[in-house]
Design a protein around this motif. Structure first.
Motif, PDB file in Angstrom:
ATOM      1  N   THR A  87      15.448  -8.230   4.668  1.00  0.00           N
ATOM      2  CA  THR A  87      15.325  -7.709   3.307  1.00  0.00           C
ATOM      3  C   THR A  87      14.479  -8.673   2.482  1.00  0.00           C
ATOM      4  O   THR A  87      14.327  -9.841   2.823  1.00  0.00           O
ATOM      5  CB  THR A  87      16.710  -7.537   2.643  1.00  0.00           C
ATOM      6  OG1 THR A  87      17.372  -8.808   2.630  1.00  0.00           O
ATOM      7  CG2 THR A  87      17.555  -6.509   3.368  1.00  0.00           C
ATOM      8  N   PHE A  88      13.936  -8.151   1.392  1.00  0.00           N
ATOM      9  CA  PHE A  88      13.187  -8.950   0.422  1.00  0.00           C
ATOM     10  C   PHE A  88      13.768  -8.614  -0.937  1.00  0.00           C
ATOM     11  O   PHE A  88      13.697  -7.467  -1.370  1.00  0.00           O
ATOM     12  CB  PHE A  88      11.691  -8.608   0.488  1.00  0.00           C
ATOM     13  CG  PHE A  88      10.834  -9.516  -0.350  1.00  0.00           C
ATOM     14  CD1 PHE A  88      10.333 -10.692   0.181  1.00  0.00           C
ATOM     15  CD2 PHE A  88      10.531  -9.199  -1.659  1.00  0.00           C
ATOM     16  CE1 PHE A  88       9.540 -11.528  -0.574  1.00  0.00           C
ATOM     17  CE2 PHE A  88       9.747 -10.029  -2.437  1.00  0.00           C
ATOM     18  CZ  PHE A  88       9.246 -11.210  -1.887  1.00  0.00           C
ATOM     19  N   VAL A 148       5.732 -18.421   5.540  1.00  0.00           N
ATOM     20  CA  VAL A 148       6.207 -18.231   4.167  1.00  0.00           C
ATOM     21  C   VAL A 148       5.480 -17.058   3.506  1.00  0.00           C
ATOM     22  O   VAL A 148       4.315 -16.813   3.791  1.00  0.00           O
ATOM     23  CB  VAL A 148       6.032 -19.520   3.322  1.00  0.00           C
ATOM     24  CG1 VAL A 148       6.850 -20.658   3.894  1.00  0.00           C
ATOM     25  CG2 VAL A 148       4.577 -19.916   3.189  1.00  0.00           C
ATOM     26  N   PRO A 149       6.165 -16.339   2.590  1.00  0.00           N
ATOM     27  CA  PRO A 149       5.501 -15.247   1.870  1.00  0.00           C
ATOM     28  C   PRO A 149       4.347 -15.724   0.983  1.00  0.00           C
ATOM     29  O   PRO A 149       3.262 -15.152   1.017  1.00  0.00           O
ATOM     30  CB  PRO A 149       6.623 -14.619   1.040  1.00  0.00           C
ATOM     31  CG  PRO A 149       7.871 -14.940   1.812  1.00  0.00           C
ATOM     32  CD  PRO A 149       7.626 -16.316   2.381  1.00  0.00           C
ATOM     33  N   SER A 150       4.574 -16.779   0.185  1.00  0.00           N
ATOM     34  CA  SER A 150       3.507 -17.326  -0.670  1.00  0.00           C
ATOM     35  C   SER A 150       3.823 -18.772  -1.024  1.00  0.00           C
ATOM     36  O   SER A 150       4.890 -19.063  -1.550  1.00  0.00           O
ATOM     37  CB  SER A 150       3.334 -16.510  -1.949  1.00  0.00           C
ATOM     38  OG  SER A 150       2.352 -17.121  -2.775  1.00  0.00           O
ATOM     39  N   ILE A 151       2.878 -19.630  -0.769  1.00  0.00           N
ATOM     40  CA  ILE A 151       3.034 -21.065  -1.005  1.00  0.00           C
ATOM     41  C   ILE A 151       3.360 -21.379  -2.467  1.00  0.00           C
ATOM     42  O   ILE A 151       3.946 -22.402  -2.769  1.00  0.00           O
ATOM     43  CB  ILE A 151       1.758 -21.801  -0.528  1.00  0.00           C
ATOM     44  CG1 ILE A 151       2.047 -23.266  -0.245  1.00  0.00           C
ATOM     45  CG2 ILE A 151       0.620 -21.638  -1.469  1.00  0.00           C
ATOM     46  CD1 ILE A 151       2.559 -23.508   1.121  1.00  0.00           C
ATOM     47  N   ASP A 152       2.994 -20.485  -3.375  1.00  0.00           N
ATOM     48  CA  ASP A 152       3.174 -20.718  -4.813  1.00  0.00           C
ATOM     49  C   ASP A 152       4.534 -20.296  -5.352  1.00  0.00           C
ATOM     50  O   ASP A 152       4.698 -20.175  -6.562  1.00  0.00           O
ATOM     51  CB  ASP A 152       2.075 -20.003  -5.610  1.00  0.00           C
ATOM     52  CG  ASP A 152       0.781 -20.788  -5.631  1.00  0.00           C
ATOM     53  OD1 ASP A 152       0.827 -22.021  -5.733  1.00  0.00           O
ATOM     54  OD2 ASP A 152      -0.282 -20.159  -5.548  1.00  0.00           O
ATOM     55  N   GLU A 193       5.204  -3.141   3.179  1.00  0.00           N
ATOM     56  CA  GLU A 193       5.226  -2.711   1.776  1.00  0.00           C
ATOM     57  C   GLU A 193       4.542  -3.699   0.830  1.00  0.00           C
ATOM     58  O   GLU A 193       4.115  -3.305  -0.259  1.00  0.00           O
ATOM     59  CB  GLU A 193       6.680  -2.536   1.299  1.00  0.00           C
ATOM     60  CG  GLU A 193       7.440  -1.422   1.995  1.00  0.00           C
ATOM     61  CD  GLU A 193       8.076  -1.833   3.329  1.00  0.00           C
ATOM     62  OE1 GLU A 193       8.824  -1.014   3.885  1.00  0.00           O
ATOM     63  OE2 GLU A 193       7.821  -2.945   3.822  1.00  0.00           O
ATOM     64  N   LEU A 194       4.420  -4.968   1.201  1.00  0.00           N
ATOM     65  CA  LEU A 194       3.927  -5.993   0.272  1.00  0.00           C
ATOM     66  C   LEU A 194       2.659  -6.698   0.731  1.00  0.00           C
ATOM     67  O   LEU A 194       2.072  -7.470  -0.022  1.00  0.00           O
ATOM     68  CB  LEU A 194       5.020  -7.044   0.034  1.00  0.00           C
ATOM     69  CG  LEU A 194       6.330  -6.531  -0.531  1.00  0.00           C
ATOM     70  CD1 LEU A 194       7.384  -7.622  -0.534  1.00  0.00           C
ATOM     71  CD2 LEU A 194       6.110  -5.985  -1.942  1.00  0.00           C
ATOM     72  N   ARG A 195       2.265  -6.486   1.977  1.00  0.00           N
ATOM     73  CA  ARG A 195       1.154  -7.218   2.599  1.00  0.00           C
ATOM     74  C   ARG A 195       1.330  -8.730   2.446  1.00  0.00           C
ATOM     75  O   ARG A 195       0.419  -9.480   2.124  1.00  0.00           O
ATOM     76  CB  ARG A 195      -0.212  -6.778   2.082  1.00  0.00           C
ATOM     77  CG  ARG A 195      -1.324  -7.130   3.082  1.00  0.00           C
ATOM     78  CD  ARG A 195      -2.696  -6.636   2.678  1.00  0.00           C
ATOM     79  NE  ARG A 195      -3.652  -6.784   3.729  1.00  0.00           N
ATOM     80  CZ  ARG A 195      -4.153  -7.947   4.160  1.00  0.00           C
ATOM     81  NH1 ARG A 195      -3.768  -9.072   3.627  1.00  0.00           N
ATOM     82  NH2 ARG A 195      -5.042  -7.971   5.140  1.00  0.00           N
ATOM     83  N   ILE A 220      12.868  -4.016   4.175  1.00  0.00           N
ATOM     84  CA  ILE A 220      11.412  -3.988   4.332  1.00  0.00           C
ATOM     85  C   ILE A 220      11.074  -3.615   5.768  1.00  0.00           C
ATOM     86  O   ILE A 220      11.904  -3.718   6.666  1.00  0.00           O
ATOM     87  CB  ILE A 220      10.779  -5.355   3.976  1.00  0.00           C
ATOM     88  CG1 ILE A 220      11.417  -6.487   4.782  1.00  0.00           C
ATOM     89  CG2 ILE A 220      10.856  -5.618   2.484  1.00  0.00           C
ATOM     90  CD1 ILE A 220      10.787  -7.849   4.578  1.00  0.00           C
ATOM     91  N   THR A 221       9.835  -3.171   5.952  1.00  0.00           N
ATOM     92  CA  THR A 221       9.340  -2.798   7.267  1.00  0.00           C
ATOM     93  C   THR A 221       8.450  -3.917   7.776  1.00  0.00           C
ATOM     94  O   THR A 221       7.476  -4.290   7.107  1.00  0.00           O
ATOM     95  CB  THR A 221       8.511  -1.495   7.181  1.00  0.00           C
ATOM     96  OG1 THR A 221       9.294  -0.491   6.541  1.00  0.00           O
ATOM     97  CG2 THR A 221       8.086  -1.022   8.557  1.00  0.00           C
ATOM     98  N   LEU A 222       8.789  -4.456   8.941  1.00  0.00           N
ATOM     99  CA  LEU A 222       7.966  -5.497   9.549  1.00  0.00           C
ATOM    100  C   LEU A 222       7.053  -4.868  10.596  1.00  0.00           C
ATOM    101  O   LEU A 222       7.508  -4.092  11.441  1.00  0.00           O
ATOM    102  CB  LEU A 222       8.842  -6.573  10.189  1.00  0.00           C
ATOM    103  CG  LEU A 222       9.760  -7.330   9.228  1.00  0.00           C
ATOM    104  CD1 LEU A 222      10.599  -8.354   9.985  1.00  0.00           C
ATOM    105  CD2 LEU A 222       8.956  -8.009   8.119  1.00  0.00           C
TER     106      LEU A 222
END
Length: 166
Positions: free
Chosen positions: A5-6, A52-56, A123-125, A11-13
């Protein structure tokens, strides 16, 4: 496939889940200088791959800093952090954070790593949070898909697996 989940939403992987004992799938990502990095180009070493989703973001920042700090105790392990952040943003972040022991790599171009390791969020790229250890013969010795992508991985288990890998 891993159930992830997010922010508590399913979510779809994309891609196939990687399992311990399998040969690590190849991939092509970009280094901060835009050169290509593949599994083969890091072959012959133990690799701890921190996804990781985003380093920021807070947890991603903490995860990357933690593995950077632990790198000194892992002299024969190459630590790779992979996200879809642009290489320029990763380079800027590393300079600001003083990250020198982790190589940040970008999967923004074609999600090669994300699809090969089953961590690309449709869903989020973005990539979901995960940690893999790949030994020097390119076999997966540890795989963790974090069930809630905004949570921390099991650092101790990943570090122990990296220390045990040959």
């Amino acid at each position: 496939m891993a159930q992830v989940t997010f922010k508590n939403n399913p979510i779809t992987l994309l891609g196939n889940e990687v399992k311990v004992g399998e040969k690590a799938p190849d991939f092509t990502v970009l280094a901060n200088d835009l050169s290509e990095v593949t599994l083969a180009s890091t072959s012959g070493k133990v690799r701890l791959i921190s996804v990781v989703p985003s380093i920021d973001t807070g947890v991603c920042d903490q995860q990357t800093r933690r593995f950077n700090e632990e790198a000194a105790g892992l002299p024969n392990v190459e630590i790779l952090t992979i996200s879809v952040d642009l290489p320029f943003a990763q380079k800027r972040w590393c300079a600001a954070a003083g990250i020198e022991n982790v190589q940040t790599l970008s999967d923004h171009r074609d999600l090669s790593f994300g699809q090969a390791y089953g961590v690309a969020i449709q869903e989020l790229r973005l990539l979901t949070r995960a940690v893999f250890v790949v030994d020097s013969s390119d076999t997966v010795t540890y795989a963790e898909y974090v069930a809630e992508a905004t949570n921390h991985p099991d650092y101790e288990a990943a570090l122990e697996a990296a220390k045990a890998a040959k």
